[in-house]
Write an enzyme that holds these catalytic residues in place. Structure first.
Site: not given
Ligand code: AMP
Ligand code: MG
Length: 469
Positions: A87, A250, A175, A240
């Site tokens: 999420g 992303d 997604r 995702d």
């Molecule tokens: P991503 O690597 O951007 O695809 O993120 C994978 C998951 O980790 C997603 O659910 C993001 O919303 C969550 N996420 C990544 N960085 C953070 C952060 N700094 N704080 C909270 N959630 C995060």
């Molecule tokens: Mg992501």
């Protein structure tokens, strides 16, 4: 005139279990670093002269009229491992404008943040801004960058770093993982609602789950072939991070290759090379198989559905290959690929791999007549060029024109991105502005931007890229 965004929030009307209402968290001292005025205009946004107001809104410090901020639920396979609880952990959807999502990224914690702080530092914000807009200029479907704001707050990673918020525009943020979240909860009614929402928004011609799946597969097949035609490595093709609309989404540890190596990996967390350059065309098929699985409960006869869907997924590699052949044929000046052309392309790529020839510059040099300056084994390359010249004899169109439209001179090279981020952290946005200006017209002759076509020197080379977190 004050800032006006014509919000129309269809996602917020979906069942409440699809998301969590979540306002962004205000920041201490928002400052507007970049704003995409033409994109704003295309979204129907007006009154964009007041940069203080833009900084407030696009940092999440002020929620604009008509927005209904929310964090979306999704699950996903990360590096092949099932994770039911993902999420938006650091993003909120403000709403939709002219049919496009406007989302803040780095805007504070949400119910999906798990242990994260919901924040982002400036590096990944500016990186996504530059690379997503460069992809758009290259003609590749992608989310867009509307604004980048610095927050005046530090975020703590290995050390304190300046915080930032990125405003992203997407034709939606649905997604594969959004479907997986409802499938995992055995929420068949929710799946039906979600699929109908996705069909209305992206594939209005699709009448059935089968047609919907076929449409997503077709969009993703073309997308991945396009990535590969410019040497792009996404880096985290988790389900995702795989959009239903077929847009690149992303931008984390993504990178464009300099020297051609089919097994190139940049991401620090991709230890086994699951998302290496050449693997992208296989992983996307795996991701589509996961989407197919979620749609089975929507079919009247499960067994027959599995058979139908399997056939669609198994055909996807053919689709990808045929896009790749067409795109790479254009890169060597051929309008229509014929028997034997794939071998000509493969042989060139083999020579390039052997010499780690610069992917972008080799093709761009071909557009100018010869790329022998890009390869070490000139004898082998000379033999290839003779075959190529022979083939060009029967090309009906001007090969130069075809190649110049298919082979960019300018890509966002990793070392230039790093240089731009280092300057921005020191308050100098000039390298950012210059990169943006250069990358806006990647197919024209670089002129004053010729230095940006140069591959990295050994001391400049970026060996690893990192997720935004
Ligand atoms: P991503 O690597 O951007 O695809 O993120 C994978 C998951 O980790 C997603 O659910 C993001 O919303 C969550 N996420 C990544 N960085 C953070 C952060 N700094 N704080 C909270 N959630 C995060
Ligand atoms: Mg992501």
């Amino acid at each position: 005139m004050s800032l006006y965004i014509p919000f129309h929030n269809t996602y917020a009307r979906l069942p409440e279990r699809f998301f969590a209402q979540q306002a962004p968290t205000p920041v201490r001292a928002p400052k507007l670093l970049a704003f995409n005025a033409p994109l704003a205009a295309s979204l129907g946004i007006t009154g964009t002269d007041d940069t203080t107001r833009l900084a407030q809104v696009f940092s999440g410090s002020v929620v604009p009229d008509g927005a209904e901020p929310l964090a979306q639920l999704y699950s996903g396979h990360q590096f092949g491992n099932w994770n039911p609880q993902l999420g938006d952990g650091r993003a909120v959807l403000l709403g939709e404008s002219n049919g496009y999502d406007i989302q803040l990224k780095g805007s504070g914690p949400t119910p999906f943040s798990r242990r994260g702080d919901g924040r982002s530092w400036l590096g990944p914000v500016l990186r996504e801004y530059v690379v997503s807009e460069a992809m758009h200029a290259l003609g590749i479907p992608t989310t867009r960058a509307l604004a980048a704001v610095s927050t005046g707050e530090d975020v703590f990673r290995e050390r304190p770093l300046p915080g930032g918020v990125m405003t992203r525009v997407a034709s939606s943020h649905l997604r594969v993982g959004t479907f997986q979240a409802l499938y995992a909860r055995k929420d068949v009614e929710g799946l039906e609602t979600l699929m109908n929402f996705a069909i209305t928004r992206h594939y209005p011609d699709a009448q059935t789950p089968t047609e919907f799946l076929a449409a997503v597969i077709a969009a993703q097949a073309e997308l991945i072939a396009r990535w590969m035609s410019v040497g792009f490595i996404h880096g985290v093709m988790n389900t995702d991070n795989c959009s239903i609309s077929g847009e690149t989404i992303d931008y984390g540890p993504c990178a464009f290759m300099d020297g051609y190596n089919p097994m190139q990996v940049f991401s620090s967390i991709d230890r086994n090379g699951r998302y290496a350059f050449d693997n992208q065309s296989e992983i996307i098929v795996w991701n589509m198989a996961q989407l197919a699985t979620t749609l089975v409960p929507l079919m009247p006869d499960g067994e027959a559905a599995v058979e139908t869907f399997t056939a669609l997924v198994h055909d996807m590699p053919n689709q990808i290959r045929s896009h790749q052949t067409r795109l790479f044929a254009a890169k060597i000046g051929l309008t229509d690929a014929r028997e034997g052309d794939q071998a000509l392309i493969d042989d060139l790529l083999d020579l390039m791999a052997k010499d780690s020839a610069d992917f972008t510059n080799t093709f761009r040099s071909l557009s100018a007549g010869s790329a022998s300056d890009q390869l070490i084994d000139r004898e082998a390359f000379g033999a290839w060029e003779r075959r190529w010249q022979d083939r060009l004899q029967s090309e009906p169109n001007d090969p130069q024109t075809t190649m110049r439209a298919a082979n960019p001179a300018l890509i966002p090279r990793n070392h230039r991105i790093e240089e731009m981020i280092a300057a921005a952290v020191e308050g100098d946005m000039a390298p950012f502005e210059r990169l943006m200006a250069a990358l806006a017209t990647p197919f024209t002759d670089p002129g004053d931007f010729a230095d940006l076509t140069r591959p990295p020197m050994d001391t400049e080379r970026v060996h690893q890229t990192f997720c935004g977190t």
